[in-house]
Design a protein around this motif. Structure first.
Motif, PDB file in Angstrom:
ATOM      1  N   VAL A 263     -18.651  -0.279  -5.750  1.00 25.83           N
ATOM      2  CA  VAL A 263     -20.072  -0.284  -6.401  1.00 25.83           C
ATOM      3  C   VAL A 263     -19.566  -0.052  -7.991  1.00 25.83           C
ATOM      4  O   VAL A 263     -19.832  -1.138  -8.736  1.00 25.83           O
ATOM      5  CB  VAL A 263     -21.098   0.371  -5.901  1.00 25.83           C
ATOM      6  CG1 VAL A 263     -22.304   0.026  -6.786  1.00 25.83           C
ATOM      7  CG2 VAL A 263     -21.341   0.067  -4.412  1.00 25.83           C
ATOM      8  N   PRO A 264     -19.039   0.957  -8.055  1.00 25.66           N
ATOM      9  CA  PRO A 264     -18.744   1.279  -9.934  1.00 25.66           C
ATOM     10  C   PRO A 264     -17.855   0.232 -10.077  1.00 25.66           C
ATOM     11  O   PRO A 264     -17.791  -0.282 -11.338  1.00 25.66           O
ATOM     12  CB  PRO A 264     -18.396   2.608  -9.900  1.00 25.66           C
ATOM     13  CG  PRO A 264     -18.159   3.079  -8.586  1.00 25.66           C
ATOM     14  CD  PRO A 264     -18.860   2.169  -7.645  1.00 25.66           C
TER      15      PRO A 264
ATOM     16  N   ALA B 112     -11.773   8.077   3.861  1.00 26.08           N
ATOM     17  CA  ALA B 112     -11.032   6.938   2.908  1.00 26.08           C
ATOM     18  C   ALA B 112     -12.021   5.674   2.950  1.00 26.08           C
ATOM     19  O   ALA B 112     -12.315   5.241   1.936  1.00 26.08           O
ATOM     20  CB  ALA B 112      -9.632   6.588   3.328  1.00 26.08           C
ATOM     21  N   ALA B 113     -12.386   5.340   4.267  1.00 22.41           N
ATOM     22  CA  ALA B 113     -13.283   4.156   4.190  1.00 22.41           C
ATOM     23  C   ALA B 113     -14.349   4.366   3.426  1.00 22.41           C
ATOM     24  O   ALA B 113     -15.043   3.337   2.824  1.00 22.41           O
ATOM     25  CB  ALA B 113     -13.458   3.707   5.622  1.00 22.41           C
ATOM     26  N   VAL B 114     -15.251   5.356   3.672  1.00 21.81           N
ATOM     27  CA  VAL B 114     -16.389   5.596   2.706  1.00 21.81           C
ATOM     28  C   VAL B 114     -16.233   5.635   1.261  1.00 21.81           C
ATOM     29  O   VAL B 114     -16.970   4.943   0.331  1.00 21.81           O
ATOM     30  CB  VAL B 114     -17.060   6.985   3.522  1.00 21.81           C
ATOM     31  CG1 VAL B 114     -18.350   7.549   2.495  1.00 21.81           C
ATOM     32  CG2 VAL B 114     -17.473   6.690   4.581  1.00 21.81           C
ATOM     33  N   ALA B 115     -14.959   6.402   1.180  1.00 19.91           N
ATOM     34  CA  ALA B 115     -14.804   6.552  -0.363  1.00 19.91           C
ATOM     35  C   ALA B 115     -14.633   5.206  -1.100  1.00 19.91           C
ATOM     36  O   ALA B 115     -15.041   4.785  -2.171  1.00 19.91           O
ATOM     37  CB  ALA B 115     -13.494   7.193  -0.520  1.00 19.91           C
ATOM     38  N   ILE B 116     -13.774   4.123  -0.381  1.00 24.77           N
ATOM     39  CA  ILE B 116     -13.636   2.913  -0.806  1.00 24.77           C
ATOM     40  C   ILE B 116     -14.584   1.932  -0.857  1.00 24.77           C
ATOM     41  O   ILE B 116     -14.903   1.348  -1.932  1.00 24.77           O
ATOM     42  CB  ILE B 116     -12.526   2.378   0.032  1.00 24.77           C
ATOM     43  CG1 ILE B 116     -11.080   2.842  -0.496  1.00 24.77           C
ATOM     44  CG2 ILE B 116     -12.336   0.766  -0.076  1.00 24.77           C
ATOM     45  CD1 ILE B 116      -9.824   2.443   0.539  1.00 24.77           C
TER      46      ILE B 116
ATOM     47  N   MET C 196     -12.378  -4.166   2.889  1.00 27.08           N
ATOM     48  CA  MET C 196     -11.418  -3.927   4.150  1.00 27.08           C
ATOM     49  C   MET C 196     -10.085  -4.380   3.433  1.00 27.08           C
ATOM     50  O   MET C 196      -8.883  -3.436   3.661  1.00 27.08           O
ATOM     51  CB  MET C 196     -11.438  -4.879   5.230  1.00 27.08           C
ATOM     52  CG  MET C 196     -12.888  -4.663   5.955  1.00 27.08           C
ATOM     53  SD  MET C 196     -12.533  -3.469   7.095  1.00 27.08           S
ATOM     54  CE  MET C 196     -11.941  -4.162   8.674  1.00 27.08           C
ATOM     55  N   SER C 197     -10.106  -5.388   2.408  1.00 27.25           N
ATOM     56  CA  SER C 197      -8.572  -5.564   1.803  1.00 27.25           C
ATOM     57  C   SER C 197      -8.167  -4.236   0.732  1.00 27.25           C
ATOM     58  O   SER C 197      -7.139  -4.109   0.866  1.00 27.25           O
ATOM     59  CB  SER C 197      -8.800  -6.808   0.840  1.00 27.25           C
ATOM     60  OG  SER C 197      -9.500  -7.674   1.523  1.00 27.25           O
ATOM     61  N   LEU C 198      -9.424  -3.646   0.311  1.00 25.55           N
ATOM     62  CA  LEU C 198      -9.069  -2.495  -0.442  1.00 25.55           C
ATOM     63  C   LEU C 198      -8.434  -1.374   0.157  1.00 25.55           C
ATOM     64  O   LEU C 198      -7.622  -0.496  -0.544  1.00 25.55           O
ATOM     65  CB  LEU C 198     -10.434  -1.908  -1.098  1.00 25.55           C
ATOM     66  CG  LEU C 198     -10.665  -2.637  -2.633  1.00 25.55           C
ATOM     67  CD1 LEU C 198     -11.818  -1.681  -3.071  1.00 25.55           C
ATOM     68  CD2 LEU C 198      -9.574  -1.940  -3.472  1.00 25.55           C
ATOM     69  N   LEU C 199      -8.644  -1.200   1.758  1.00 30.25           N
ATOM     70  CA  LEU C 199      -8.108  -0.062   2.355  1.00 30.25           C
ATOM     71  C   LEU C 199      -6.554   0.056   2.427  1.00 30.25           C
ATOM     72  O   LEU C 199      -6.197   1.220   2.365  1.00 30.25           O
ATOM     73  CB  LEU C 199      -8.448  -0.450   3.816  1.00 30.25           C
ATOM     74  CG  LEU C 199      -9.660   0.004   4.278  1.00 30.25           C
ATOM     75  CD1 LEU C 199     -10.048  -0.122   5.807  1.00 30.25           C
ATOM     76  CD2 LEU C 199      -9.845   1.543   4.098  1.00 30.25           C
TER      77      LEU C 199
END
Lengths: 453, 271
Positions: free
Chosen positions: A68-69, A59-63, A138-141
């Motif tokens: 970027v996009p 999940a972290a890598v995906a986020i 991190m906020s996106l997590l």
């Protein structure tokens, strides 16, 4: 001279490359197969035994990759929407409708020199954009994109979010302090003052929602709003929603509160000494922040991934379920529809347009058209079949509504003065959010049978 | 209407949203060429101010700045009396005119120089030598030239420009800026002495009434072909207040008589 040396000398450079590459490829393939055979099962066992950890890493890598996009799309949106509002056309040369503009911007920033001026504290100077960017990521997590589609469902999700928002300030202060430039330092302190001031009404405005939802977990907050439009917290907490939106604008350093890096001013605040990709990271972080703040507004006050109304017909499709024809069936349908459709389109174009249409033009256009159509078809099927697809669509629609609102505000509103900025936070937003909190708490106590504990 | 908080923001947001859907002002240049005549080369015309006067002051700055020296200017100066010219004579129209003249067999005039009277330039050479051809001394040079000729002949300015290397536009601009420099030889020069004795005898009053009658003042450009000046020094033996007409001392004048003299010179009715 041995045979090998003579052969090597006699070869052309391409032959030498091949002579290195082909044996290396064979060796690599053998090693890969061996590694999979020997190490694969224990590795898979390890992964299976640590499923939560694996899930978190993925999940972290995906986020991280998602940011970027997202930033590219937001930058493009901003260029295009503000241009249209200025009666201009905006980027329209690179890519279809200029859509690759922001990617080219990113490449340009990447290709620039990574420069640290004399006297800077290079370690802190380098870390500052990373800290700012990582705080955003991190906020996106904790943001739930769809049912089951989130980085981590903390029970203190909102608290985590606000603490990560506070970390942004550290990055800005680091940038201002390490730049060895009084303007940077002043800019960093100014932005720190702004962000910290607006953090208070931002947090206080959400407390009412937390009281109503009974949880700080983002998923719980979304679930508390499921149902119809009227269950959204924006109707139960309109003042809080307004305060949150205003304070979030200041948190994300957006117009009219973009004192932090007012781009029309001569000195660029904390980013004065930054160039190249370090500068780029600050601006990636800014756009990711815009996305986060929009997503948070949508999540807390506008129902997150819940649909604004129930779809009685969508989930009760007894006569057809998209998964009933299987994956292979979908692949066959999609491939055939695209192929046959392309040919049909080309024939129709030739019949109607005559010699105006080159055969390959018609085929290419038909292929693109069919691709879009099939993507829509598959998306619709997913929308019907999987509630996470539907949730993601609703979430993104709401989020991008607020993103465009931010851009819209940037195209409209002039920048406020620093003292007005601070005065507004402390004299108006803070009392208003306290009032909202008080009224909410009182209402909960009054309406709860037997009184709140 | 009372103040509604946020109304201005709402109005602004509505405006930008309308603009979002409005037609765009951009012209996509290489694809969409603007509708311009084939031989259009920009705005080749002089602009007029709101009173209908040509705004061009014939300052030659455009001609000076032109990198390929394609601007050829001819016109009248700001006072509107003297033909001034910048650039080579052989511009297209003139060249055509000239070739037509040659074919006609008549003598070919030089259009750039026919407008000025030929002058003896020897004094100019002397003046320039005295000031070491120094452009910074231009005001003094011009004053000296005016002392010699009584005015500034355009041919003299051209000569100064050619010899000293100062751009003609600068010389011309300076000459037009200072009001005591003039381009016209006055028909008559009235000079009033302002030495102490003459002032005691009422020279100021006489100068005022002369100026009022002539429509000019000491230190101002001539009016009606008559220049009013200050005598540099009292002529020995002449009676105060001393007034000279073209260097000839006049009999003692009262203010009324001076006004009558001025009106006579200006061609008005004699009171």
């Amino acid at each position: 001279m041995s045979f090998a040396v003579r052969t090597w000398d006699g070869m052309s450079s391409r032959a030498r490359l091949l002579a290195i590459f082909i044996p290396a490829a064979i060796v690599a393939a053998v090693v890969t197969v061996l590694a999979i055979v020997l190490l694969g099962p224990p590795f898979l066992d390890f992964l299976g035994a640590n499923m939560p950890l694996v899930r978190f890493v993925v999940a972290a890598v995906a986020i991280l990759l998602l940011t970027v996009p997202t930033a590219f799309v937001l930058i493009y949106l901003e260029l295009k929407v503000i241009a249209r509002m200025n009666l201009r056309v905006g980027p329209n040369r690179i890519g279809p409708w200029g859509a690759a503009m922001s990617v080219i911007h990113g490449l340009k920033v990447l290709s620039k020199e990574d420069f640290a001026p004399t006297g800077t504290d290079v370690t802190v100077f380098t870390l500052a954009p990373v800290v700012t960017y990582m705080a955003s990521v991190m906020s996106l997590l904790v943001i739930p994109f769809a049912p089951g589609l989130f980085g981590q469902d903390f029970n203190i999700g909102l608290l985590f979010f606000f603490s990560m928002g506070g970390l942004t300030v550290v990055g800005l202060l680091m940038a201002g302090w390490s730049s060895f430039n009084k303007y940077s330092l002043l800019g960093g302190l100014r932005s720190a003052a702004q962000i910290i001031s607006y953090e208070i009404p931002l947090t206080l405005s959400v407390v009412g929602v937390i009281i109503l939802a009974g949880s700080m977990s983002m998923n719980r907050i979304v679930l508390a709003q499921s149902g119809s439009v009227l269950d959204w917290f924006v109707f139960k907490q309109p003042l809080a929603a307004l305060i949150f939106f205003i304070a979030a604008t200041a948190e994300a350093n957006r117009t009219p509160f973009d004192m932090t890096e007012a781009d029309s001013e001569i000195v660029a605040g904390f980013a004065t000494e930054y160039s190249g990709m370090r500068f780029g990271f600050f601006f990636f972080a800014e756009y990711v922040n815009v996305f986060i703040v929009s997503a948070l507004t949508a999540t807390i006050f506008f129902g997150g991934w819940t649909a604004p109304f129930n779809w009685p017909w969508a989930y009760n499709l007894n006569w057809f379920h998209p998964l009933s024809i299987g994956i292979l069936g979908w692949v066959l349908i999609v491939a055939n529809v695209v192929l046959i459709g392309t040919v049909l389109f080309a024939i129709a174009a030739r019949l109607i347009g005559g010699r105006e249409w080159g055969l390959w033009d018609a085929m290419g256009l038909g292929f693109l058209f069919l691709l879009v159509a099939v993507a829509g078809l598959v998306g619709t099927a997913g929308f019907i079949a999987f509630d996470w697809v539907a949730g993601l669509v609703w979430f993104m629609a709401k989020t991008y509504f607020f993103v465009i609102t931010f851009v819209w505000m940037r195209a409209t509103l002039p920048r406020v003065r620093v003292d007005q900025l601070m005065g507004f936070a402390w004299k108006w937003l803070l009392p208003a959010s306290l009032l909202n909190l008080f009224v909410t708490a009182a209402a909960v106590i009054i309406t709860t049978p037997g009184g709140a504990r | 209407m009372s103040f509604v908080p946020g109304l201005g923001i709402a109005k602004g947001m509505a405006l930008t949203m309308r603009r979002f859907f409005a037609p765009k002002a951009t012209i996509q240049y290489p694809e969409t060429a603007p509708d311009i005549a084939v031989r259009f080369r920009g705005r080749l015309q002089l602009l007029y101010d709101e009173l209908g006067n040509v705004k061009c002051e014939t300052c030659f700055q455009c001609a000076m700045a032109c990198p390929v020296e394609c601007i050829d200017m001819g016109g009248f100066d700001t006072i509107g009396r003297f033909h001034v010219h910048w650039g080579a004579a052989e511009q297209y129209a003139e060249r055509r005119e000239k070739s037509a003249l040659r074919k006609s067999g008549r003598p070919v005039p030089d259009p750039a120089y026919t407008h000025f009277d030929a002058i003896d330039t020897a004094p100019i050479d002397a003046i320039l030598e005295k000031y070491d051809w120094d452009q910074a001394q231009m005001l003094a040079i011009l004053a000296a030239i005016q002392d010699v000729y009584g005015y500034l002949p355009v041919a003299a300015l051209k000569k100064v420009s050619q010899v000293s290397g100062a751009p003609y536009a600068l010389i011309y601009g300076r000459a037009t800026y200072y009001s005591h420099l003039r381009f016209e030889k006055p028909d008559h020069t009235v000079a009033v002495c302002r030495c102490t004795a003459c002032l005691m005898a009422g020279a100021s009053r006489i100068a005022r009434s002369l100026g009022g009658a002539l429509g000019t003042e000491i230190g101002q450009p001539p009016a009606g072909g008559v220049a009013l000046e200050q005598l540099p020094a009292h002529i020995p033996g002449a009676a105060s207040p001393l007034v000279t007409l073209d260097g000839t001392p006049q009999p003692r004048l009262t203010a009324t008589a001076a006004a009558a003299l001025g009106r006579t010179l200006a061609g008005g009715p004699v009171a």
